[in-house]
Design an enzyme around this catalytic site. Structure first.
Site, mmCIF file in Angstrom:
data_model
loop_
_atom_site.group_PDB
_atom_site.id
_atom_site.type_symbol
_atom_site.label_atom_id
_atom_site.label_comp_id
_atom_site.label_asym_id
_atom_site.label_seq_id
_atom_site.Cartn_x
_atom_site.Cartn_y
_atom_site.Cartn_z
ATOM 1 C CG ASP A 98 27.924 10.439 1.362
ATOM 2 O OD1 ASP A 98 28.134 10.559 0.150
ATOM 3 O OD2 ASP A 98 28.831 10.308 2.208
ATOM 4 C CG ASP A 199 31.095 8.809 -3.319
ATOM 5 O OD1 ASP A 199 31.774 8.870 -2.284
ATOM 6 O OD2 ASP A 199 31.306 7.989 -4.234
ATOM 7 C CD GLU A 256 35.122 11.627 -2.659
ATOM 8 O OE1 GLU A 256 35.905 11.064 -1.896
ATOM 9 O OE2 GLU A 256 34.396 11.005 -3.464
ATOM 10 C CG HIS A 331 33.984 8.113 5.104
ATOM 11 N ND1 HIS A 331 33.706 9.403 4.696
ATOM 12 C CD2 HIS A 331 33.885 7.350 4.003
ATOM 13 C CE1 HIS A 331 33.444 9.400 3.400
ATOM 14 N NE2 HIS A 331 33.542 8.163 2.955
ATOM 15 C CG ASP A 332 37.007 7.998 2.105
ATOM 16 O OD1 ASP A 332 36.534 6.889 2.435
ATOM 17 O OD2 ASP A 332 36.472 8.750 1.268
HETATM 18 C C1 NOJ Z 1 34.540 8.229 -1.891
HETATM 19 C C2 NOJ Z 1 33.975 7.743 -0.602
HETATM 20 O O1 NOJ Z 1 34.167 8.727 0.375
HETATM 21 C C3 NOJ Z 1 34.656 6.454 -0.294
HETATM 22 O O2 NOJ Z 1 34.406 6.000 1.006
HETATM 23 C C4 NOJ Z 1 34.226 5.457 -1.329
HETATM 24 O O3 NOJ Z 1 34.941 4.256 -1.156
HETATM 25 C C5 NOJ Z 1 34.472 5.963 -2.751
HETATM 26 N N1 NOJ Z 1 34.149 7.348 -2.938
HETATM 27 C C6 NOJ Z 1 33.663 5.177 -3.728
HETATM 28 O O4 NOJ Z 1 32.300 5.489 -3.587
#
Ligand code: NOJ
Length: 567
Positions: A98, A199, A256, A331-332
């Protein structure tokens, strides 16, 4: 159909701090992951995506990197990493890193240099501006509450951070930054990693001149969105990265990219674009938000018809033109079974149904750790039991606005990222076998019932069901490449679709409710020679597929021959 290994694989996401602790410090680590590789191999996944493990002060759980070429000591050493990679490969699996390229930690040596003086050679590694009218340079709001600008008295300027103030954004307009990042990526590729999740990649370019956002109808978190998302130069930079570095390696990349539809996604993943293999889209993640502009915390009931619309659109637009990444959790996000299923009476059935949904779509399926045993959301009693910077900032901001605490906590119960971040539940032992010490965040108290040990013993478990789904994908190309067609678009409880490849026809029937709706096989599908591939219930003795009463959260998948169609 342009076959590729990354289209055929199943990805398992590990959130390292919560996966498995090997040394009793309450923090998951690389040796912990190594000790569970046999478990993952048994599940059948081919690719492991590990959330960031680099050196980091960990303000945003590793998405704030202070050294791209080192491992956070709580997770282990570079030797441990090398062992992990070797052990993954020895089991015929692959590893995806990641990588956070939009920003670094404020403790990264580049940033320490950058902030030290205005004429430091690293100054332009980040985005510094003078204030305007004794305030910040513009009105953009950060993802994690407040302005994107942080004032630094040392040089009397502000630096930009789309996320927390501990995550200053890198300046991709500076070619030296780009070179350094390319070098770093190459370093990991030479080590033998098999892919990257990039990311926040759609944000690496900001609108020229950093103008004020002017969209009063949208709320803070998205007000300036268009000024720092999907700008044309993002594509130029990704193509440069591909042409200079990535093209030499047979890897898999996923970006992402929030806030885009499938047509726009083709700019990243369209065949021949030389950018990314797939992107994470977020449209279905906003189904339970009051409006796309209202931010995620404003929770409303979601609708199946809308889910079908969104997913169908992605399936259709990307077919033969690009590739999907399919997921319900990471995880988000909240736990999928709590959000889209039923985490009470029908936890097992609904988790299996949701798994069927994701694994039978065209695209690469992603499993988030614990999803394969149906882990659920958490509701901690007090805010101090939460750890996530986004959740804590939200709580603070809303309290300051005078919103009653119980209202804020209810939103947090539904949407906090900590829902997905409680430790993996391995067994019945204290702290679910995650650690022998004190876990960094509390374990979900339902671990005596929901844990890996239980699921491995039980032939009807969610884990065993995932295993079957993954095995089926390896066997039938139609599951990977077949063309999708939605049935009954307006049905409010049943989601059914077909997939077709050459002579093979797959029929997927999913009951998204705890009721018993009737499914009727469409006339054009001939039932002769059709076989059930998988279901989360035993079929009835005399099932009539033209009038099938589905049981709560029932899922059935049939495989037949498409030339048997009556037309
Ligand atoms: C997306 C990530 O998945 C998240 O966990 C993170 O807080 C933000 N980008 C900033 O890197």
């Amino acid at each position: 159909m342009n076959p590729k290994w990354w289209k055929e694989c199943v990805v398992y996401q590990i959130y390292p701090i919560s996966f498995k602790d090997s040394n009793g410090d309450g923090i998951g680590d690389l040796q912990g992951i190594i000790s569970k590789l046999d478990y993952l191999q048994d599940l059948g996944v081919n690719m492991i995506w590990v959330s960031p493990i680099y050196k980091s002060p960990y303000h945003d759980n590793g998405y704030d990197i202070s050294d791209y070429l080192d491992i956070m000591k709580e997770f282990g050493t570079m030797d441990d990493f090398d062992t992990l990679l070797r052990e993954i490969h020895a089991r015929d699996m692959k590893l995806m890193m990641d990588l956070v390229l939009n920003h670094t930690s404020h403790e990264h040596p580049w940033f320490l240099e950058s902030r030290s003086s205005r004429d430091n050679p690293y100054r332009d590694f980040y985005i510094w501006r003078k204030g305007k009218n004794s305030g910040p340079p513009n009105n953009w709001e950060s993802y994690f509450s407040g302005s994107v600008w942080e004032y630094d008295s040392l040089t009397d300027e502000y630096y930009l951070h789309l996320y927390s103030k501990y995550q200053p954004d890198l300046n991709w307009e500076n070619p030296v930054v780009v070179d350094k990042l390319h070098e770093m990526i190459e370093w990991w590729l030479k080590k033998g990693v098999d892919g990257f999740r990039f990311d926040a990649i759609s944000h690496i370019v900001k609108a020229a001149g950093l103008p004020d956002a002017d969209n009063p109808n949208q709320t803070a978190t998205v007000r300036a969105y268009d000024l720092f998302s999907h700008l044309d130069d993002v594509h130029t930079l990704l193509q440069n990265l591909f042409d200079n570095v990535l093209y030499l390696y047979d890897i898999m990349t996923v970006g992402e990219t929030s806030g885009l539809g499938p047509e726009q996604a083709l700019n990243y993943v369209g065949d021949g674009r030389r950018e990314l293999h797939m992107t994470f889209q977020f449209e279905h993640m906003y189904l339970d938000a009051a409006s796309a502009g209202s931010g995620k915390w404003d929770v409303v009931p979601w609708s199946l018809v809308k889910l079908k619309e969104i997913i169908t659109n992605w399936q259709k637009v990307l077919h033969r033109r690009g590739w999907n990444a399919n997921y319900l959790c990471n995880h988000d996000q909240p736990r999928s079974v709590s959000r889209f299923g039923n985490d009470g009476q029908y936890r097992v059935k609904s988790a299996q149904m949701l798994a069927t949904f994701i694994h039978m779509l065209e695209g690469t399926p992603y499993i988030f750790q614990g999803e394969e045993i149906g882990m659920t959301n958490i509701a901690f009693d007090t805010i101090d039991q939460y750890r996530d910077v986004e959740t804590l900032n939200y709580f603070k901001e809303k309290r300051a606005e005078g919103v009653p605490e119980n209202e804020i906590m209810n939103a947090i119960y539904k949407k906090s990222r900590d829902n997905a971040r409680t430790p993996m539940q391995w067994d019945h032992n204290e702290h679910a076998g995650f650690t022998t010490g004190v876990p960094w965040i509390r374990v979900n108290p339902n671990y005596p019932e929901i844990n890996v040990e239980e699921d491995l013993k039980n032939p009807e478990s969610i884990f065993k069901y995932y295993k079957k789904l993954i095995a089926l994908r390896k066997k039938h190309k139609v599951i990977v490449y077949g063309e999708y067609k939605l049935l009954y678009p307006t049905h409010e409880e049943i989601y059914a679709y077909t997939r077709r490849l050459d002579n093979d026809l797959l029929v997927v029937i999913l009951n998204f409710s705890d009721r018993e709706p009737i499914f009727q096989m469409p006339d054009e599908i001939n039932l002769k020679g059709i076989n059930m591939l998988i279901s989360n219930y035993l079929p009835g003795e005399k099932d009539d597929l033209y009038h099938l009463k589905l049981r709560p959260y029932e899922a059935r998948v049939y495989l037949g021959k498409s030339h048997l169609h009556k037309h």
